[in-house]
Write an enzyme that holds these catalytic residues in place. Structure first.
Site, PDB file in Angstrom:
ATOM      1  N   ASP A   1      43.084  50.374  37.085  1.00 19.68           N
ATOM      2  CA  ASP A   1      44.185  49.966  37.952  1.00 19.68           C
ATOM      3  C   ASP A   1      43.644  49.414  39.272  1.00 19.68           C
ATOM      4  OD1 ASP A   1      46.534  50.348  36.532  1.00 19.68           O
ATOM      5  OD2 ASP A   1      46.618  52.486  36.992  1.00 19.68           O
TER       6      ASP A   1
ATOM      7  N   ARG B   1      45.079  42.595  33.079  1.00 20.14           N
ATOM      8  CA  ARG B   1      46.516  42.800  33.310  1.00 20.14           C
ATOM      9  C   ARG B   1      46.876  42.090  34.613  1.00 20.14           C
ATOM     10  NH1 ARG B   1      47.607  48.646  34.698  1.00 20.14           N
ATOM     11  NH2 ARG B   1      47.366  49.012  32.464  1.00 20.14           N
TER      12      ARG B   1
END
Length: 308
Positions: free
Chosen positions: A134, A184
């Site tokens: 992340d 992502r």
């Protein structure tokens, strides 16, 4: 108008204490968080995995000591072992915040985070799944991408998150668009200064499309993290224009948001992955979700007013 105060509140210990004491909060958090424990989260994963894929986030960030970082690693190892035992290795992966595994400890933070992330990647490899790192606020970007490069030498399946509102992201997409790379692309959820980020919604949308085009034209695997119907449609058009099939990219959406759209895309044969957070450290994540969607804040405020 609400976004900046909510993002500031996400880092406030005082606000956290007030919110956690509010009786209605726990019920509302269930909309976005699958549970406080792994045992509570796994049923949601099993249900979602019938027609979708999942990435699990053991909530926590800004770790302040090595013991806490090690406990987070153990939690991920337990999670991955449970996914393997449940036969979900091909349907569920994990997302990891490097700040939760020691990235900003005062001494050797990056080295500790790299070693801890390596242990998580080894556990993922053992059950046949993947890990995505992340991204947090812009001050973490260089450090996170540096750790990513180190990890990918031994674990090429490790993916990254890039935030379209950062002015640097289109160039980062070019760097990470090679074969085997998993990226992502999200719009971004932190309050960033104009010097490093686009702040106007229209400009962020344009930046997202530019970055997405780079990824779709590349050789890697784009992960389209957006709930915006326009971005979802554009992603499909760019995928088709670049000859990508259903297995060559995926859509990602958050647990508890646009569930009907997730189901619709999956029914059309698209690969959809749901970001499923769990754990007791839900406060920061929850406040950022409120900041992203004003309607969520209005619902929250209405609940507070009528709690008695």
């Amino acid at each position: 108008m609400l976004r900046k105060p909510l993002l500031l509140a996400a880092r406030s210990a005082t606000c956290r204490e007030i919110v956690e004491r509010t009786p209605v909060t726990r019920a509302m958090v269930k909309r976005f968080v699958a549970g406080a424990t792994l045992e509570e989260a796994l049923p949601a994963v099993g249900e979602l995995s019938r027609d979708r894929h999942v990435t699990l986030d053991f909530l926590g960030e800004d770790t302040t000591d090595t013991v806490q970082a090690a406990a987070t690693v153990t939690a991920y190892q337990d999670l991955l072992a449970a996914l393997g035992e449940a036969g979900l290795g091909d349907r569920a992966e994990v997302s990891v915040k490097l700040s939760a595994v020691g990235q900003f400890l005062d001494q050797d933070g990056e080295k500790i985070a790299l070693e801890n992330a390596r242990q998580i990647a080894e556990a993922a490899q053992a059950v046949g799944t993947t890990v995505t790192l992340d991204m947090e606020d812009h001050t973490t970007t260089d450090s996170t991408l540096g750790i990513l490069r180190e990890l990918r030498q031994d674990f090429p399946f490790v993916g990254a998150v890039l935030q379209a509102y950062l002015r640097r992201t289109e160039a980062d997409c070019r760097d990470l668009s090679g074969a085997g790379s998993r990226v992502r692309l999200c719009k971004g959820a932190y309050d960033e200064p104009d010097s490093v980020a686009f702040r106007d919604k229209a400009e962020v949308d344009k930046a997202y499309v530019r970055a997405l085009r780079v990824l779709m034209e590349g050789e890697g695997y784009p992960m389209v993290a957006s709930h915006d119907p326009r971005m979802v449609a554009i992603a499909g058009e760019l995928a088709a224009a670049n000859g990508r099939g259903a297995d060559d990219y995926e859509y990602q959406m958050l647990y508890g948001i646009r569930d009907a759209e997730q189901v619709r895309l999956a029914a059309e044969g698209k690969r959809v992955r749901v970001y499923v957070p769990y754990g007791t450290e839900w406060y920061g994540y929850y406040m950022r979700r409120l900041a992203e969607r004003p309607a969520n804040m209005l619902f929250f405020a209405r609940s507070l007013v009528t709690r008695n």
